[in-house]
Write a protein that holds these residues in place. Structure first.
Motif, PDB file in Angstrom:
ATOM      1  N   ARG A  16       7.099   7.355  -6.034  1.00  0.00           N
ATOM      2  CA  ARG A  16       5.927   6.796  -6.742  1.00  0.00           C
ATOM      3  C   ARG A  16       4.860   6.447  -5.713  1.00  0.00           C
ATOM      4  NH1 ARG A  16       7.637   4.107 -12.142  1.00  0.00           N
ATOM      5  NH2 ARG A  16       5.550   3.271 -12.093  1.00  0.00           N
ATOM      6  N   ASN A  17       3.603   6.694  -6.058  1.00  0.00           N
ATOM      7  CA  ASN A  17       2.555   6.339  -5.094  1.00  0.00           C
ATOM      8  C   ASN A  17       2.389   4.812  -5.040  1.00  0.00           C
ATOM      9  OD1 ASN A  17       0.833   5.570  -7.178  1.00  0.00           O
ATOM     10  ND2 ASN A  17      -0.224   7.538  -7.232  1.00  0.00           N
ATOM     11  N   TRP A  40      -6.600  -0.635  -1.176  1.00  0.00           N
ATOM     12  CA  TRP A  40      -7.248   0.170  -2.214  1.00  0.00           C
ATOM     13  C   TRP A  40      -7.346   1.646  -1.789  1.00  0.00           C
ATOM     14  CZ3 TRP A  40      -7.965  -0.051  -7.141  1.00  0.00           C
ATOM     15  CH2 TRP A  40      -8.941   0.737  -7.759  1.00  0.00           C
ATOM     16  N   ASP A  41      -7.739   1.879  -0.538  1.00  0.00           N
ATOM     17  CA  ASP A  41      -7.910   3.264  -0.081  1.00  0.00           C
ATOM     18  C   ASP A  41      -6.577   4.004   0.049  1.00  0.00           C
ATOM     19  OD1 ASP A  41     -10.575   2.762   0.016  1.00  0.00           O
ATOM     20  OD2 ASP A  41     -10.664   2.461   2.192  1.00  0.00           O
ATOM     21  N   MET A  43       0.008   2.697  -5.904  1.00  0.00           N
ATOM     22  CA  MET A  43      -0.418   2.047  -7.146  1.00  0.00           C
ATOM     23  C   MET A  43       0.761   1.958  -8.134  1.00  0.00           C
ATOM     24  SD  MET A  43      -2.682   0.612  -8.897  1.00  0.00           S
ATOM     25  CE  MET A  43      -4.434   0.859  -8.960  1.00  0.00           C
ATOM     26  N   ASP A  44       1.506   3.055  -8.262  1.00  0.00           N
ATOM     27  CA  ASP A  44       2.611   3.066  -9.236  1.00  0.00           C
ATOM     28  C   ASP A  44       3.772   2.178  -8.785  1.00  0.00           C
ATOM     29  OD1 ASP A  44       1.107   4.710 -10.769  1.00  0.00           O
ATOM     30  OD2 ASP A  44       2.162   6.559 -10.241  1.00  0.00           O
ATOM     31  N   ARG A  95      -4.099   3.680  -2.288  1.00  0.00           N
ATOM     32  CA  ARG A  95      -3.391   3.563  -3.570  1.00  0.00           C
ATOM     33  C   ARG A  95      -2.757   4.871  -4.047  1.00  0.00           C
ATOM     34  NH1 ARG A  95      -8.675   3.937  -4.356  1.00  0.00           N
ATOM     35  NH2 ARG A  95      -9.578   5.039  -6.118  1.00  0.00           N
ATOM     36  N   ASN A  96      -3.334   6.010  -3.620  1.00  0.00           N
ATOM     37  CA  ASN A  96      -2.757   7.290  -4.069  1.00  0.00           C
ATOM     38  C   ASN A  96      -1.776   7.882  -3.064  1.00  0.00           C
ATOM     39  OD1 ASN A  96      -4.204   7.299  -6.510  1.00  0.00           O
ATOM     40  ND2 ASN A  96      -6.045   7.926  -5.394  1.00  0.00           N
ATOM     41  N   TYR A 136       1.792   7.842  -0.618  1.00  0.00           N
ATOM     42  CA  TYR A 136       3.215   7.559  -0.889  1.00  0.00           C
ATOM     43  C   TYR A 136       3.768   6.647   0.218  1.00  0.00           C
ATOM     44  CZ  TYR A 136       2.986  10.622  -4.804  1.00  0.00           C
ATOM     45  OH  TYR A 136       2.656  11.137  -6.033  1.00  0.00           O
TER      46      TYR A 136
END
Ligand SMILES: Nc1ncnc2c1ncn2[C@@H]1O[C@H](COP(=O)(O)OP(=O)(O)OP(=O)(O)O)[C@@H](O)[C@H]1O
Length: 203
Positions: free
Chosen positions: A84-85, A118-119, A87-88, A121-122, A124
């Motif tokens: 999951r990345n 924030w940068d 954020m997830d 968040r996508n 892993y």
């Protein structure tokens, strides 16, 4: 000031096949709002037993336990899910509790932006340093908006240099967010950064 946690005359005895094992004897402490308390004790002195009592996993043999607020738990290892990345990973608690509301997602966005994730968040977990992973684990705990954080040797899996940076980071974030916290450790260097300390010894 309001007590978030109040422990009075706490005793714990385990009954094993080899007989009675007295682990905690007359433990007393309180945690006020905004305070970070360290419980320092050697291996086997009953630190995990205290955490198990605070999280209601264990009913104490005797004593009073008062907890005013929602408890969040941060472990020794970050337990990030590699598939999951970021954020997830951070929203997993909200998903499980079915609380992934607009308000909660605004809170997550604010936390990620405030604490420089924030940068990322996508990305892993494997793309992040050990220190950043631990920050993600803390933000994941904060995402469900707990009042009281329980930290179980949260820096022990990190190397010495990272540990110093991450412990500063964690204290700053907890203070900034106005949370109360109990940090449990056997490592004096982990405990020393906290002003309020409780020493427990083998009974
Ligand atoms: N459910 C149980 N039944 C019997 N004995 C137990 C139980 N849970 C813990 N103990 C014993 O109680 C003592 C304290 O255990 P605890 O895990 O709380 O110590 P600790 O300070 O957290 O140690 P460590 O730092 O090694 O995790 C140990 O001797 C342990 O074997």
């Amino acid at each position: 000031m309001k007590d978030m946690v109040k422990i009075s005359n706490l005793n714990q005895t385990f009954y094993t096949k080899d007989g009675e094992l007295e682990v905690l004897k007359n433990i007393n402490f309180n945690l006020t709002k905004g305070q970070i308390l360290t419980i320092l004790g050697p291996s086997g002195s009953g630190k995990s037993t205290i955490l198990n009592i605070l999280t209601n996993l264990l009913k104490p043999t005797s004593g009073d336990v008062v907890i005013n607020g929602k408890v969040g738990y941060m472990f020794q290892k970050d337990h990030l899910l590699e598939w999951r990345n970021i954020m997830d990973n951070i929203t997993i608690g909200l998903e499980i509790q079915k609380k992934k509301t607009d308000e909660a997602m605004k809170r997550v966005e604010r936390l990620l932006k405030t604490y420089d994730l924030w940068d990322f968040r996508n990305m892993y977990p494997k793309e992040l340093s050990g220190g950043m992973r631990q920050r993600v684990a803390l933000i994941r705990t904060l995402a469900v908006a707990p009042d009281i954080l329980l930290l179980d040797e949260p820096f022990s899996a990190l190397d010495y240099q990272t540990r110093i940076l991450v412990s500063d980071d964690v204290y700053r974030i907890i203070k900034n967010e106005g949370k109360s916290a109990i940090l449990v450790t056997h490592d004096i260097s982990e405990a020393i950064c906290c002003k309020v300390q409780l020493l427990i010894k083998m009974v």
